[in-house]
Scaffold this active site. Structure first.
Site, short mmCIF file in Angstrom:
data_model
loop_
_atom_site.label_atom_id
_atom_site.label_comp_id
_atom_site.label_asym_id
_atom_site.label_seq_id
_atom_site.Cartn_x
_atom_site.Cartn_y
_atom_site.Cartn_z
N GLY B 10 0.82 -1.21 0.00
CA GLY B 10 0.00 0.00 0.00
C GLY B 10 0.85 1.26 0.00
O GLY B 10 1.47 1.58 1.02
N LYS B 205 -10.51 2.36 17.54
CA LYS B 205 -9.32 2.61 18.36
C LYS B 205 -9.60 2.28 19.83
O LYS B 205 -8.76 1.71 20.52
CB LYS B 205 -8.88 4.06 18.19
CG LYS B 205 -8.38 4.34 16.76
CD LYS B 205 -8.27 5.83 16.45
CE LYS B 205 -7.77 6.05 15.03
NZ LYS B 205 -7.89 7.46 14.60
#
Lengths: 437, 437
Positions: B10, B205
Site C-alpha cells: 500500500g 481505536k
C-alpha cells in the site's frame, strides 16, 4: 514460572512505593511479564520505622552489601539518591553482574557516562525511566518510539515544586516566599528547596534527555541554569497582559553543529499547551521532524507515579531476562560507538526574545535613554508597557524585544544599570514563542 | 551489520511516508538499531503515479504476493487499510513467518483476536502502534510502561476530523455542515467522512486500547457509538456558558466486573486538559492507580506522524530480530492465556450527568411539565438555562442533570417528546466531570 529476585537500596518515599507495588501487584506483574518478580531484600539505614505497607516478605537489612553481593539477586533498584554512596553501590551492582534500575538524575547527569560504560562492559541493563518526568514514559519514548525522528526541540516542565510555586503566584498573587512556604506545608517542596527552585534538578533531567534525544554525551556542566527565586507577582501579571505564562522550562534545541541546553524561567504563549500545565504537574513537549509537536503530561514526582516508572524498568529487564535479550536497546538509545560529543551553545550566542522589566526613575527622558541604549546594542523593541508607580516612587516599565542576542542584552542591561535611569539591574525573562523559534 | 528486509503493502499517504523515512533516515535508523533496514519491495495497484519521494531503490510491484512470498522479506508493513484484501494479506504474511506492522484499526478491531493468534502460532511479531493516536506511543505505553498499573479510566480524542470540526464550530460559530466543508477543503476530512464523523474510527481505536489497558478480548460490537452530526453551535455556546467544552471522546472505564466503552460527544470541564486539545490534534488521558492522571498529546493522523509510529514498530522488530527476542512483549500486553472476556456495560445501565436541550413551546407551564417528567423518572436537575427565542417561536431550554441512569433519561425524554411541550426529541450530551466520575 521464572523467579526474578529484586533488591531495593533505600526505603524512602519512592523505595516504599516500589516495595508496595511489587508486593500488592505481584499477580498483575506476573500475569503481564510471565515472571515472578520477587522482592527479596531491602537495604536501608532505618529498617525500624513503620512505612505503612506490608513488608513481611522481603528481608530488611541495614547493609547494602547484603543486596549487592547476594548471588540470587538479579536486579538492584537504587533509590538512595545523591552521589555518595549511591554511585559506589551502582558500580558494585553492575560489576557484580546485576541489572540496575535507578531514579537518580543527579548521579546520571554527573557521571552517567561512567555508569553506562560499566553496565555495557558487564553486559547488564541500566535503566532510569523514573529519573525524568516521574510516571511519564519519556525515556522509553526517546529510546524507542521516536527512533526515526530528528528531535528539533524539547521544552519541558520537569520540576513540580517550581511549577507549583509559579502556578500559586499566578493564581492568587502570592509572593515567591509565601508560595514556597505553602508548597513546603503541603509537601510540594523540601525543607531545603534549593536543588528544585534554583533549577538544578531540572538541569539534571535536561542533561539526560538531551543525551537521549540527540545521541550525545551527557553534559551537565555546560547547561545554563537559573531558578525562580526572582520571579515576582508583578512579572506574572505583566506576562498575563501580553498573553504569556511564566514557567521554569528545560529547553533543548538541536542546531546543525551544536545544541541549546538551558534552564530558566520562560514566558510562553497561552496557546502553548505547556501554559496549561498547572499545580505540581509536569509535561514534556517535543517537536520532532516526523511527529511534529507532541507532548507527555503527568505527575513528575511523588511516591506512586515515580514507583510506576521504576516498575516499568523492572518489567523491561524481566522481559529481557526471559527472552535472553539483555542490552536489546542501547542504554542511551544509541550504541556507545555512535554517541558523539555535541557542544552546547554558549549562552552569549543565544538568539531569542526577551522580557525586560526596569525599575525606572520617574523623570522625563528616562524612557528615551533606556530605549536609546537598547537601540545602540541592536536590540529592537516589540512592545512597551508602563504601569502605575511603585511605593518607592519608581515606575515599572516593561519592554518585549524582538529576537536579539543574549550578549547584546547583557551588555545593554549593564550599561542601563550604570545610569541613573534605574534603581537596580533590570529583570530579564526569556521568551519562547513563534517569533523566538 | 545485519540487513533486515522490509516490504510495504500500500503506497498511499502513510505508505509513502514510511517509504520516505526508511530511505531518507536509513543512516539514523542503522545507527540506532544496529541493523540496516532495507526497503526491498513496495506493492501497490498504482506504481506509476509520482509520490514525490525517492523510490529508486525498492522494487515496485503490483502483486502483493511478490512481497508475501519473498523469502528474503522479514517484515511486512500493511498500509492498505480496510478488511479486504488486507486481512488475507496479513494472514498470509504471518503464516509465511513474516513479522507484520499494521496501522489498520478497522481490521484489528474487527478480527484482532484471529490475527494475534496467528502471529503467536507462527512465532512472529505483530505490531500496530500507528493504529491508535498516530505518533503518540500509546500502544507501547499501555503494553510496557503502565505494567504495574490498574487503568481506572481512559478518555481520548482519537479522531482529528471530528476534533477539527468541533473546534471550528466553537471558534467561529460555523454550523456542522460548514465546518465539515472547510475540513474537507483543508484535507482534514475525507470526501466520504462518515467513518470519522459518525464515531466508528474512534470506536475501532477504543476497542484496541481497552483490550490493551485491561487485558481483555478485543470487543468492538458492544461499544456504544454516536457521532457529531447533531452538534449545533447553540450547544457549544451553552456548553461554554456552563464552563464546558464539547469533544468527541472515546471513554473506557474499568469497574469490578465490567468495563464502560463508549464513543459520543461529551461535555468536559474547561479545567480538563483534553478541553485545550484543539484543531486536528489528538490526546489520550489515562487515570491509573499508580500514575494518577497522565496524558499523551500529538498528531493522531497525517503522513509523517503516522509513519513515525510505523517506524517505531519496525525498529522494535529489528531489535527483536537482532536480540533473538521475537515475542518478548505479548502482542496485547498480556500473554494470551491471561486475556479474559470482560463484558462491556450495557448503555442503559450507564450512570453519568447529562446536558439536555429542549426546543420548548413558549407556553406557561411547559418548564414545570418537563421538570415534572424528569422528576418522576428520578432525574434531579443541577441547573437550568433558558435563552432567547428561536425563529420558529420555540424557546431553547437547557438543563444539566445530576448523575442519573441512561435508562431513566431515555425513558423521560421519550415521554417528554410525546407531549406538546417540545417540537422534537431533545438533544442529549453526556457530561464527564468530577461529579460524573
Amino acid at each position: 514460572m521464572k523467579t526474578i529476585h529484586i533488591g531495593i537500596l533505600g526505603l524512602g518515599v519512592v523505595g516504599t512505593g516500589v516495595a508496595d507495588l511489587l508486593t500488592r501487584k505481584s499477580r498483575l506483574l506476573a500475569s503481564r511479564t510471565g515472571a515472578h518478580l520477587n522482592l527479596k531484600t531491602i537495604a536501608d539505614l532505618d529498617i525500624d520505622t513503620d512505612r505503612g505497607i506490608d513488608l513481611s516478605t522481603p528481608a530488611l537489612v541495614t547493609d547494602a552489601m547484603a543486596v549487592l553481593t547476594d548471588p540470587d539477586i538479579d536486579v538492584v533498584v537504587e533509590l538512595i539518591g545523591g552521589h555518595t554512596p549511591a554511585r559506589q553501590f551502582i558500580m558494585t551492582a553492575l560489576e557484580n553482574g546485576k541489572h540496575v534500575v535507578t531514579a537518580n538524575k543527579a548521579l546520571l547527569a554527573a557521571c552517567g557516562g561512567e555508569l553506562v560504560e560499566t553496565a555495557r562492559k558487564n553486559r547488564v541493563d541500566l535503566m532510569f525511566e523514573a529519573s525524568c518526568g516521574g510516571c511519564m514514559p519519556i525515556i522509553k519514548t526517546l529510546r524507542e518510539s521516536l527512533v526515526a525522528n530528528d528531535i528539533n526541540s524539547m521544552s519541558a516542565i520537569l520540576n513540580g515544586t517550581c511549577n507549583y510555586i509559579l502556578s500559586r503566584i499566578s493564581k492568587d498573587g502570592s509572593t515567591f516566599e509565601e508560595a514556597l512556604k505553602t508548597a513546603q506545608e503541603l509537601g510540594f517542596a523540601e525543607a531545603e528547596p534549593s536543588l528544585d527552585i534554583d533549577g538544578h534538578d531540572t538541569a539534571h533531567k535536561l542533561a539526560i534527555l538531551n543525551a537521549l534525544a540527540h545521541g550525545m554525551e551527557i553534559n551537565l556542566s555546560d547547561i545554563h541554569v537559573e531558578g525562580i527565586r526572582d520571579i515576582t507577582p508583578m512579572d506574572i501579571e505583566f506576562a498575563k497582559s501580553f498573553g504569556y505564562t511564566i514557567k521554569l522550562l528545560a529547553i533543548g534545541k538541536r542546531h546543525k553543529d551544536h545544541v541549546e541546553a538551558r534552564v530558566h524561567p520562560t514566558m510562553i504563549d497561552n496557546t502553548n499547551p505547556l501554559s496549561h500545565v498547572d499545580h505540581s504537574m509536569n509535561a514534556i513537549a517535543i517537536d520532532a521532524d516526523a511527529t511534529g509537536k507532541t507532548m507527555l503530561y503527568g505527575h513528575g514526582a511523588g511516591m506512586m507515579p515515580t514507583a510506576s516508572a521504576v516498575l516499568s524498568d523492572i518489567a523491561d529487564i524481566a522481559r529481557n531476562i526471559i527472552a535472553g535479550s539483555t542490552g536489546r536497546v542501547p542504554i542511551l538509545g544509541y550504541p556507545q560507538e555512535n554517541i558523539r560529543h555535541i557542544p552546547i551553545l554558549s549562552m552569549n550566542e543565544l538568539m531569542t526574545r526577551y522580557y525586560l522589566r526596569f525599575e525606572a526613575q520617574d523623570h522625563p527622558g528616562v524612557l528615551s535613554r533606556i530605549a536609546g541604549i537598547l537601540g545602540e546594542n541592536k536590540i529592537s523593541i516589540s512592545s512597551v508597557q508602563q504601569q502605575g508607580r511603585n511605593a518607592s516612587g519608581t515606575v515599572p516599565v516593561v519592554m518585549i524585544t524582538h529576537v536579539a542576542k543574549e550578549e547584546w542584552i547583557q551588555r545593554a542591561l549593564g550599561r542601563i544599570t550604570e545610569t541613573d535611569c534605574v534603581i537596580k539591574r533590570p529583570m530579564v525573562i526569556r521568551i519562547e514563542d513563534e517569533e523566538a523559534q
